[in-house]
Design an enzyme around this catalytic site. Structure first.
Site: not given
Ligand code: ACM
Length: 542
Positions: A158, A322, A388, A465
């Site tokens: 990021r 995701e 996670w 990020e």
């Molecule tokens: C994650 O935090 N998308 C693994």
């Protein structure tokens, strides 16, 4: 000219707290006459110790392999009788005459040297000469870690983390007995690892045109400033070797089937749409998935072959998180594949996809590690899960005899706010003060002792990020990564936050001398002043 200055001597403030420590009578005097004596296997560790102490001493201690010196010694060596302390445990005994560091394996001797540094006055971390005479309190320490996986994830995708910062953090993390550096190397917003066979991955994929300003949920425009960078294979080899010298494994992450937009920007034919797309300029979940075709599997195998040639880590992280399946759902070709393979849905296709990768890694004697979404559609056999989205994924995996690393958002996501102070820098959301990290127990009580063996350990994750500078990166890491280091190292019954806090207050002088930015412990006292912030919601869908 060296002036004798009174050295700050807050004794026995060691982080992470050793399993057992007893203060004995007296002190060992470290002077220019002191020598480091090692055996063959610990010679490099002795040299590393001499180099670490040299700036503040103003001289380099001699490192000898001859035991018959009459000089006062710091003695390093392997002792197979200490096998009961495990791969990383050690014994450290300091008397007036000698400091003795012993372990069954070199890693333990290395950790003994890191403890020894913390037994010295805090000025030992100075980058300029302080004194030529130092005292080390006489102690008997027996120490070993609670978990074998003591990790920290850095997200270079990021915002690119410069090489010298990665190297600096390896030193600081190893100092706290962290032994896994997980590098998140590819994502929608940037591809950060040179792959010789596919040069466009970095020529195109390592650069984005601009970056969203402010929080991605409340964007304030774009900054019109290109951002990018990548590590050459030589850079990464240097990182791996530097970490290995400090008994740390670097685990690379190459994300698939989602978080693939930068790769698809470089080579559109890898994507489902086969249409041009830019490297992403904003955060959140993006729909670009790899197309599950032979050609794309060949690409991924080629990439992983180069990755494996750089990283000796047994575990190769393949992401898996995701991956929203819209593009697979909308593709006739992908739907035909699901049918031909007699799969139920896109989740099962992801499981099939990752099984191909698992088999390839297994042929190369490597193990697949992925985020807990790899449970969806059926966990590929032999896969290890990084849990996670809470602990449940990890619990399910351990109950079905899979290994697990615990990284639940609620306890170890260091991209969350560490205070309700409205002056805190912008973060993704969430609230994770240091005492909450400290209270984390990686072993869920619902597991049987046999299942609990599958919990390899835990790690903190720092997504970047909203982290644009190395100062900010360190501010989010410290002291929370140190709290995590104690959670994964120290026996559970010896964990006590008020005691940790007291040691941390001493430790801050060490961090400051090491030029590490951190959130000061004194700020914890102010936390009651700030009302809970309603805007620090747990970020869903990131
Ligand atoms: C994650 O935090 N998308 C693994």
């Amino acid at each position: 000219m060296h002036v004798r200055v009174p050295l700050n001597r807050p004794e026995l403030s060691i982080l992470p707290q050793p399993a057992s420590i007893v203060r004995e009578e007296g002190y060992f005097q470290l002077t220019q006459d002191t020598v480091i004596v090692t055996d063959q296997e610990t010679q490099a560790i002795g040299t590393l110790l001499a180099n670490m102490l040299a700036p503040a001493l103003g001289f380099l201690l001699s490192v000898l392999t001859d035991e018959h010196t009459h000089l006062p010694t710091i003695s390093l060596g392997i002792d197979s009788q200490l096998a009961h302390l495990g791969q990383e445990g050690y014994m450290l005994k300091v008397t007036a005459g000698q400091a003795t560091l012993r372990a069954a394996h070199p890693a333990g001797v290395f950790y003994a040297t890191q403890t020894l540094r913390q037994l010295l006055p805090v000025e030992i971390f100075s980058s300029t000469p302080v004194s030529r005479t130092w005292t080390i309190p006489a102690v008997s320490i027996e120490d070993f870690p609670r978990f074998s996986w003591r990790g920290c994830m850095l997200d270079s995708a990021r915002h690119f983390i410069p090489m010298q910062e990665v190297v600096k953090l390896i030193d600081v993390l190893a100092f706290h007995k962290i032994n896994v550096l997980h590098l998140h190397l590819t994502d929608d917003q940037g591809w950060r690892i040179e792959i010789k066979k596919y040069p466009k991955l970095t020529e195109i994929g390592a650069y984005r045109r601009e970056t969203v300003i402010g929080h991605a949920r409340r964007p304030q425009g774009y900054d019109s400033t290109p951002h990018g960078g990548f590590y050459s294979q030589d850079d990464l080899r240097e990182i791996v070797a530097y970490a290995a010298d400090r008994f740390m494994t670097v685990v690379p992450e190459i994300d698939m089937p989602g978080h693939a937009q930068s790769a698809i920007a470089a080579y559109p034919e890898l994507g489902v749409l086969k249409a041009p797309v830019e490297v992403a300029t904003t955060w959140g979940i993006h729909p670009y998935l790899y197309n599950p075709t032979e050609a794309v599997f060949q690409f991924l195998k080629d990439v992983l072959s180069e990755v494996m040639a750089i990283f000796p880590s047994t575990f190769i992280h393949i992401g898996g998180d995701e991956a929203i399946k819209d593009q697979w759902q909308d593709s006739q070709q992908v739907q035909a594949l699901i049918k031909a393979l007699k799969l139920k849905d896109e989740d099962e296709l992801q499981s099939w996809f990752l099984s191909q990768i698992r088999t390839f890694l297994a042929h190369n004697n490597r193990r697949l590690l992925g985020w807990d979404e790899i449970l969806d559609g059926g966990l590929p056999s032999g896969a290890t899960v990084m849990s996670w989205r809470g602990m449940d994924g990890g619990i399910m995996a351990a109950q079905s005899h899979h290994d697990v690393v615990m990284t639940p958002t609620s306890s170890v996501y260091l991209d969350y706010y560490q205070s309700n102070d409205p002056a805190e820098p912008l973060a993704i959301g969430g609230y994770l003060p240091v005492d909450k990290v400290y209270a984390f127990d990686p072993t869920p009580t619902v597991l049987t002792p046999e299942q609990a063996q599958h919990i390899l350990g835990a790690q903190c994750n720092l997504w970047s990020e909203y982290v644009q500078t190395t100062e900010h990166l360190e501010y989010l890491l410290f002291p929370r990564a140190i709290a995590l280091s104690e959670v994964v190292w120290t026996p559970k019954e010896r964990l006590e936050f008020s005691d940790f806090r007291g040691r941390l207050a001493v430790h801050e002088a060490r961090l400051a001398s090491l030029n590490v930015n951190f959130r000061p412990v004194e700020k914890l006292d102010q936390e009651q002043m700030f009302p809970a912030r309603a805007d620090l919601v747990v970020p869903g869908g990131f």
